[in-house]
Design a protein around this motif. Sequence first.
Motif, PDB file in Angstrom:
ATOM      1  N   TRP A 231     -29.354  35.253  -1.115  1.00 32.28           N
ATOM      2  CA  TRP A 231     -28.005  34.820  -1.493  1.00 32.28           C
ATOM      3  C   TRP A 231     -27.468  33.748  -0.560  1.00 32.28           C
ATOM      4  CZ3 TRP A 231     -25.167  34.745  -5.546  1.00 32.28           C
ATOM      5  CH2 TRP A 231     -23.799  34.477  -5.448  1.00 32.28           C
ATOM      6  N   PHE A 232     -27.606  33.986   0.770  1.00 35.09           N
ATOM      7  CA  PHE A 232     -27.105  32.995   1.720  1.00 35.09           C
ATOM      8  C   PHE A 232     -27.911  31.704   1.651  1.00 35.09           C
ATOM      9  CE2 PHE A 232     -23.786  34.659   4.504  1.00 35.09           C
ATOM     10  CZ  PHE A 232     -23.723  35.967   4.074  1.00 35.09           C
TER      11      PHE A 232
ATOM     12  N   ILE B 273     -30.609  25.769   3.746  1.00 36.68           N
ATOM     13  CA  ILE B 273     -31.267  26.948   3.171  1.00 36.68           C
ATOM     14  C   ILE B 273     -31.811  27.828   4.289  1.00 36.68           C
ATOM     15  CG2 ILE B 273     -33.212  27.742   1.777  1.00 36.68           C
ATOM     16  CD1 ILE B 273     -32.925  25.276   0.079  1.00 36.68           C
ATOM     17  N   THR B 274     -32.428  27.194   5.284  1.00 36.49           N
ATOM     18  CA  THR B 274     -33.022  27.960   6.380  1.00 36.49           C
ATOM     19  C   THR B 274     -31.963  28.700   7.167  1.00 36.49           C
ATOM     20  OG1 THR B 274     -34.671  26.233   6.536  1.00 36.49           O
ATOM     21  CG2 THR B 274     -34.568  27.784   8.341  1.00 36.49           C
ATOM     22  N   VAL B 275     -30.848  28.022   7.467  1.00 39.14           N
ATOM     23  CA  VAL B 275     -29.780  28.677   8.234  1.00 39.14           C
ATOM     24  C   VAL B 275     -29.238  29.868   7.454  1.00 39.14           C
ATOM     25  CG1 VAL B 275     -27.430  28.361   9.060  1.00 39.14           C
ATOM     26  CG2 VAL B 275     -29.150  26.684   9.613  1.00 39.14           C
ATOM     27  N   GLY B 276     -29.040  29.675   6.135  1.00 35.37           N
ATOM     28  CA  GLY B 276     -28.550  30.777   5.309  1.00 35.37           C
ATOM     29  C   GLY B 276     -29.528  31.938   5.300  1.00 35.37           C
ATOM     30  N   TRP B 277     -30.808  31.630   5.159  1.00 37.86           N
ATOM     31  CA  TRP B 277     -31.850  32.678   5.123  1.00 37.86           C
ATOM     32  C   TRP B 277     -31.854  33.471   6.429  1.00 37.86           C
ATOM     33  CZ3 TRP B 277     -34.748  32.684   0.605  1.00 37.86           C
ATOM     34  CH2 TRP B 277     -35.725  33.675   0.527  1.00 37.86           C
ATOM     35  N   PHE B 278     -31.763  32.751   7.547  1.00 36.02           N
ATOM     36  CA  PHE B 278     -31.775  33.365   8.874  1.00 36.02           C
ATOM     37  C   PHE B 278     -30.589  34.310   9.035  1.00 36.02           C
ATOM     38  CE2 PHE B 278     -33.680  33.109  12.978  1.00 36.02           C
ATOM     39  CZ  PHE B 278     -32.669  33.369  13.892  1.00 36.02           C
ATOM     40  N   ILE B 279     -29.387  33.797   8.682  1.00 33.89           N
ATOM     41  CA  ILE B 279     -28.180  34.618   8.802  1.00 33.89           C
ATOM     42  C   ILE B 279     -28.285  35.837   7.896  1.00 33.89           C
ATOM     43  CG2 ILE B 279     -25.693  34.651   8.388  1.00 33.89           C
ATOM     44  CD1 ILE B 279     -25.589  31.754   9.164  1.00 33.89           C
TER      45      ILE B 279
END
Lengths: 120, 105
Positions: free
Chosen positions: A23-24, A55-61
């Motif tokens: 989702w993030f 996308i990567t930052v969202g996935w990480f969070i």
Amino acid sequence: MGLLPDEAKVLPPPGIVNRNSVWFGLCGWATAMLHNSLNRRPALKAGLHRQALFITVGWFIGYHLTKFENYKYATLDRDMSEYIRLHPEEFPDKGNSTWKSSRIPLKTFAEIVEPFHPIR
Amino acid sequence: MATLLLPGSSGQPFIQEPGKVIEQGAHLVWERNAVKMPFGRLLLRTSTVNKMFSRNSFIASKPDPSKPNMLRAGLAFGSTAVLWALLFKQHSTDVHEYKTRNGLE
């Protein structure tokens, strides 16, 4: 785990692909595409480095948020189970064992909650 | 009256009325006579010094998509790769910790 205590490591970790991450990640992608649109660039084809980074930052969070969520739910479950264990009188058996059902009658919700005055 | 030479034009100056705002893509360039002089006087060295923090309208330019900022793009892709590596490492650490603490390995 920055905001998770050591005991949280007993829990099974979420997979790399998990609900919050997806989702993030999608939200990050939408942000990058919105950034493109607002700067009058082609939404999908421009700023690929920005799309990948968001996308990567969202996935990480999302991954760490899932871990935190699992821990919070696990503590709630643990507290609930501990309460049930310490107050068996409030959780009588449904009637499978005849000894328990004869001693402690089951309470219905009508006996526990406030009286219901229907206004129809 | 100051004139404004738009990039990509044929070279003929495009004369504007004073005080008119000209839109260039997403950036606004104030016509020179509408701006009070002291502001320009205060920023005498901005063409050489302050490019990162303020954009002097006298030397500002439209962002050119045909010349990408390679440093910025490289940093973005690099940090993307670093974050994914961190994520996978954290995940494998978590799995290992879980298995050790529950006696599955």
